[in-house]
Design a protein around this motif. Sequence first.
Motif, mmCIF file in Angstrom:
data_model
loop_
_atom_site.group_PDB
_atom_site.id
_atom_site.type_symbol
_atom_site.label_atom_id
_atom_site.label_comp_id
_atom_site.label_asym_id
_atom_site.label_seq_id
_atom_site.Cartn_x
_atom_site.Cartn_y
_atom_site.Cartn_z
ATOM 1 N N ASN A 241 0.829 -1.207 0.000
ATOM 2 C CA ASN A 241 0.000 0.000 0.000
ATOM 3 C C ASN A 241 0.862 1.255 0.000
ATOM 4 O O ASN A 241 0.512 2.268 0.603
ATOM 5 C CB ASN A 241 -0.957 0.008 1.193
ATOM 6 C CG ASN A 241 -2.055 1.055 1.063
ATOM 7 O OD1 ASN A 241 -2.419 1.457 -0.049
ATOM 8 N ND2 ASN A 241 -2.574 1.513 2.196
ATOM 9 N N PHE A 242 1.967 1.181 -0.707
ATOM 10 C CA PHE A 242 2.888 2.306 -0.893
ATOM 11 C C PHE A 242 3.415 2.867 0.432
ATOM 12 O O PHE A 242 3.757 4.041 0.533
ATOM 13 C CB PHE A 242 2.229 3.425 -1.717
ATOM 14 C CG PHE A 242 1.963 3.010 -3.137
ATOM 15 C CD1 PHE A 242 2.997 2.957 -4.060
ATOM 16 C CD2 PHE A 242 0.692 2.637 -3.537
ATOM 17 C CE1 PHE A 242 2.760 2.551 -5.368
ATOM 18 C CE2 PHE A 242 0.443 2.233 -4.840
ATOM 19 C CZ PHE A 242 1.476 2.190 -5.761
ATOM 20 N N PHE A 243 3.485 2.001 1.429
ATOM 21 C CA PHE A 243 4.098 2.384 2.702
ATOM 22 C C PHE A 243 5.111 1.315 3.075
ATOM 23 O O PHE A 243 4.791 0.124 3.070
ATOM 24 C CB PHE A 243 3.045 2.531 3.806
ATOM 25 C CG PHE A 243 3.601 3.106 5.082
ATOM 26 C CD1 PHE A 243 3.797 4.472 5.209
ATOM 27 C CD2 PHE A 243 3.941 2.280 6.141
ATOM 28 C CE1 PHE A 243 4.313 5.010 6.375
ATOM 29 C CE2 PHE A 243 4.456 2.807 7.313
ATOM 30 C CZ PHE A 243 4.641 4.179 7.432
ATOM 31 N N PRO A 244 6.350 1.713 3.403
ATOM 32 C CA PRO A 244 7.413 0.725 3.588
ATOM 33 C C PRO A 244 7.211 -0.154 4.825
ATOM 34 O O PRO A 244 6.569 0.250 5.800
ATOM 35 C CB PRO A 244 8.670 1.591 3.746
ATOM 36 C CG PRO A 244 8.165 2.904 4.272
ATOM 37 C CD PRO A 244 6.829 3.090 3.621
ATOM 38 N N GLY A 245 7.790 -1.343 4.764
ATOM 39 C CA GLY A 245 7.795 -2.220 5.925
ATOM 40 C C GLY A 245 8.839 -1.734 6.917
ATOM 41 O O GLY A 245 10.022 -2.078 6.817
ATOM 42 N N LEU A 246 8.423 -0.935 7.885
ATOM 43 C CA LEU A 246 9.370 -0.284 8.790
ATOM 44 C C LEU A 246 10.079 -1.280 9.700
ATOM 45 O O LEU A 246 11.198 -1.018 10.156
ATOM 46 C CB LEU A 246 8.648 0.776 9.625
ATOM 47 C CG LEU A 246 8.027 1.932 8.825
ATOM 48 C CD1 LEU A 246 7.370 2.938 9.769
ATOM 49 C CD2 LEU A 246 9.067 2.628 7.958
ATOM 50 N N SER A 247 9.448 -2.413 9.984
ATOM 51 C CA SER A 247 10.090 -3.399 10.850
ATOM 52 C C SER A 247 11.337 -3.992 10.198
ATOM 53 O O SER A 247 12.226 -4.497 10.888
ATOM 54 C CB SER A 247 9.105 -4.521 11.192
ATOM 55 O OG SER A 247 8.699 -5.210 10.012
ATOM 56 N N LYS A 248 11.406 -3.903 8.872
ATOM 57 C CA LYS A 248 12.560 -4.432 8.141
ATOM 58 C C LYS A 248 13.517 -3.323 7.697
ATOM 59 O O LYS A 248 14.478 -3.593 6.979
ATOM 60 C CB LYS A 248 12.085 -5.222 6.922
ATOM 61 C CG LYS A 248 11.198 -6.413 7.261
ATOM 62 C CD LYS A 248 10.734 -7.120 5.996
ATOM 63 C CE LYS A 248 9.819 -8.288 6.336
ATOM 64 N NZ LYS A 248 9.327 -8.986 5.100
#
Length: 501
Positions: A241-248
């Motif tokens: 959804n055009f939002f990065p996977g911040l946990s990674k």
Amino acid sequence: MYSSFAFSFMPYKTILSPRASITTQDNKNAKDYRTKVSRNPKLEKLQYNYLFPEISEREAQHAKKYPNAKIISLGIGDTTEPLPDVVASSMANYAYSLSTRTGYRGYGAEQGSKIYASFYAYKLLIIKSCYLHTSDKSYEVHFLPENSKSSKLQDLRKAIAETFYKDMGIQGAEVFVSDGAQCDISRLQMLFGSNMSIAVQDPIFPAYIDSSVIIGQTGEVEQGSGRYQNIEYMRCDPHNNFFPGLSKTARTDIIFFCSPNNPTGHAASWEQLEQLVKLAQENGSIIVYDSAYAVYITDGSPRSIYEIPGAKKVAIEVSSFSKIAGFTGVRLGWTVVPKELLYSNGFPVINDFNRIICTCFNGASRIAQAGGLASLSSEGFKVSFRPPRVILSEQLLNPHISFQAVMSLVDYYKSNAEILLETFESLGLKAYGGVNAPYLWVHFPGSNSWDVFNEILEKTHIITVPGSGFGPAGKEYIRVTAFGHRENILEAADRLRSLLL
């Protein structure tokens, strides 16, 4: 309906070769003289020409090849509609006041000047004498007395804080008025220096990456991917959804984040920005948040990072009048640096940014700032600077016209975006954005974006922007802008249907 393309153009890596060169005049005694100064090795790391001048160069070449073609630009995000009368009038009158001893002003405060003005709107005419003449009517000019109660000192920094950051705790003293967001990005890079690690959205506006390369924050380019070492690329695509996977996402000092995103048009939700602020807090990072397209948001998503609790301790916000009030040529923007934002040693970041501004910048044009004040006025606009101050007897326009006039420009471009969205959807192509932003991010699965760009340009005379110019994640996309005259948008839609159906 769209099924496939048979592209015949050269790959973009072959096309985008450096063009910068100096040619000496031919004569018998001419020599290839060189200085003993080495080229900045950081600039040598830049892979290609900057994206948008490259697009302009391609457009010029195409115009030369097809001199009779009507080229329609859906490429560079440049506004096209006239400034509202009240905004243009304020700048014209302020410029005129500079021709008088009492109205003249030189240098202003680097952070933003205070300007004498009162807000009533009137029709713009060039002021030459006591009477103004047009083809159909004359206007009497009145000069306000110096002690007129209509005139009051207006502070653009305070106006920006009250208009865009109301109830967020941002003060006018935390707002730095500038000549545009892109210039401020480079000033922020100077503030941070070369030893900072950075993260960027992928895709993203190319100035973040290019300025990082120039300042010396990056390593070498990785062959194949085109990515720079020492940059954390946060991939944003339909799968997340055009939002990065911040946990990674690896920890970095600086996180560049743009919402609504240029080029994808995605506006981050409350939950997404809460995650971003939490990440910055946990990692001790600083977010540089670009809100240049925030006024286009209509779905309730945050328009500022400072709507998120705790953001003032971890975020700087950059924004601009360019896409709000049509100031792409006028040049006016701002950066917010909260006093609560501190370095690891407790020193306020705002103090260092103020030092950068005072060293590298003489302040935004007073004339542009007068226009900025007019665009934010909710009372209408009646120019009345220190004498001689000029007001036309042509009747004052409706109160609240300034901000309404500015927002009508935004609505105009949003309507253009709706037309383009419907066009691509009718062709079976998936287009993202165009709702909370003036950009559409159109997917051409399995294709190379420079090939798509060239095919569309060659067969329809329409300029777009190849997605690869915004990062590796844009390889299969093109960006289409909704900035344009309505008749051109409609004609472009017809041309695209003829090509792609």
